[in-house]
Design an enzyme around this catalytic site. Structure first.
Site, mmCIF file in Angstrom:
data_model
loop_
_atom_site.group_PDB
_atom_site.id
_atom_site.type_symbol
_atom_site.label_atom_id
_atom_site.label_comp_id
_atom_site.label_asym_id
_atom_site.label_seq_id
_atom_site.Cartn_x
_atom_site.Cartn_y
_atom_site.Cartn_z
ATOM 1 N N GLY A 303 -6.066 6.074 1.335
ATOM 2 C CA GLY A 303 -6.324 4.657 2.304
ATOM 3 C C GLY A 303 -6.725 3.736 1.220
ATOM 4 C CD GLU A 304 -10.358 3.021 -1.496
ATOM 5 O OE1 GLU A 304 -10.048 2.620 -2.610
ATOM 6 O OE2 GLU A 304 -11.447 4.126 -1.386
#
Length: 339
Positions: A303-304
């Site tokens: 993610g991120e």
């Protein structure tokens, strides 16, 4: 005051979309045909430069100013034991982003991209969507508006990312709401064990049954089983379309967040590319439903915006070849290579 006052107003904004600049795309393709290489020999890199040109409305396209927008939110459904980590990790990771200690910080620096992190009411999780809508209409519209307003139109490209404990459950639920078969989109997310994965699948099915009356409406479904950070990503992607800014989507959560735009209008994500295929099993099914082919498959699931940020390096490689290579005439090469 929220940018969008009602589902009706937001739906109208999702349907009234500008198209690509075909003349810019054609000019980029014409230059590719003159470069000192066999036709098509750079594969998808050639298509990417034409795509950038089409949505930036200029040729050659540029990647001088790129932004990575990360949105963070907390989820009431996390109380159902669907994550290996407690909700306070969301706040702790936002602090890590601010301190420069996360993977996305390093990838932003490597890309020369500006990273902006927007937390959304982390001290006030969404409702547990097995018992109530995750967000009421006003909450959802407010989150969409926050994301929309983060896109200024001054960037050459926007990367979308997220952080939120429990958001892979919300992502699977949105995907199931839009395309059916909710449990097939479930993943281990942060690494829940077999029991946790079973709970997650059951929670998704329970939520979709509970909210069955709104599943035919992509926006109401996203409000019912989504999250604030997902709504903000959808808003940012919508704003980028209105402002003719190309977008790189990250993995499963980002893809599900913007999926309502595709469900509302078939070409609603034409200005976007998926940066990578997540290791989360459900992402492959979602990509099939979206009809989108990821640029990379590196087994990532952080993610991120991390996978999309790595894919930005691929775009930079494509652009470097497009702008830096000589044409046959410039290089005084007689005749084209055969394909």
């Amino acid at each position: 005051m929220s940018r969008f006052s009602s589902f009706k107003q937001l739906r109208a904004a999702c349907l009234d979309l500008p198209g690509p600049d075909q003349s810019a795309a054609d000019a980029a393709a014409a230059r590719e045909a003159q470069l000192t290489k066999p036709p098509g020999s750079l594969g998808r890199l050639e298509e990417l430069t034409a795509w950038l040109a089409a949505w930036q409305g200029r040729t050659p396209p540029t990647l001088g100013t790129c932004e990575i927008l990360v949105f963070a939110g907390n989820h009431g459904v996390a109380a159902q034991g669907v994550s290996a980590y407690p909700p306070e990790v969301t706040t702790q990771m936002v602090a890590n982003f601010t301190a420069g200690g996360a993977a996305i910080n390093q990838l932003a620096r490597t890309n020369g991209a500006r990273l902006r992190v927007t937390p959304l009411d982390l001290d006030r999780p969404t409702a547990d969507f097995t018992e109530a809508p995750a967000m009421q209409e006003a909450e959802f519209l407010d989150a969409v508006g926050i994301g929309y307003d983060q896109v200024t139109g001054e960037s050459d490209l926007v990367v979308l990312g997220e952080m939120g404990i429990g958001n892979t459950t919300a992502a699977a639920a949105i995907s199931g709401a839009l395309f059916g078969g909710g449990a097939r989109f479930a993943s281990t997310g942060t690494g829940v064990g077999r029991d946790g994965f079973g709970r997650k699948r059951a929670v998704i099915q329970q939520a979709l049954l509970y909210h069955s009356d709104v599943l035919g409406d992509p926006l109401r479904a996203a409000a019912a089983v989504g999250g604030r950070e997902l709504a903000a990503m959808m808003g940012a992607c919508l704003a980028a379309r209105h402002k003719r800014t190309p977008v790189l989507i990250d993995g499963m959560v980002s893809s599900s967040a913007v999926a309502p735009l595709k469900a509302l209008r078939d070409d609603g994500l034409d200005h976007a590319r998926v940066g990578h295929k997540s290791a989360d099993a459900g992402h492959e099914f979602l990509l099939q439903e979206l009809g989108m082919r990821p640029l990379l498959d590196l087994g990532m699931r952080l993610g991120e915006g991390s996978g999309a940020a790595v894919a930005l390096l691929v775009l930079r490689a494509a652009l470097a070849c497009h702008t830096g290579m000589a044409t046959f005439e410039e290089a005084q090469v007689s005749g084209k290579f055969s394909s």
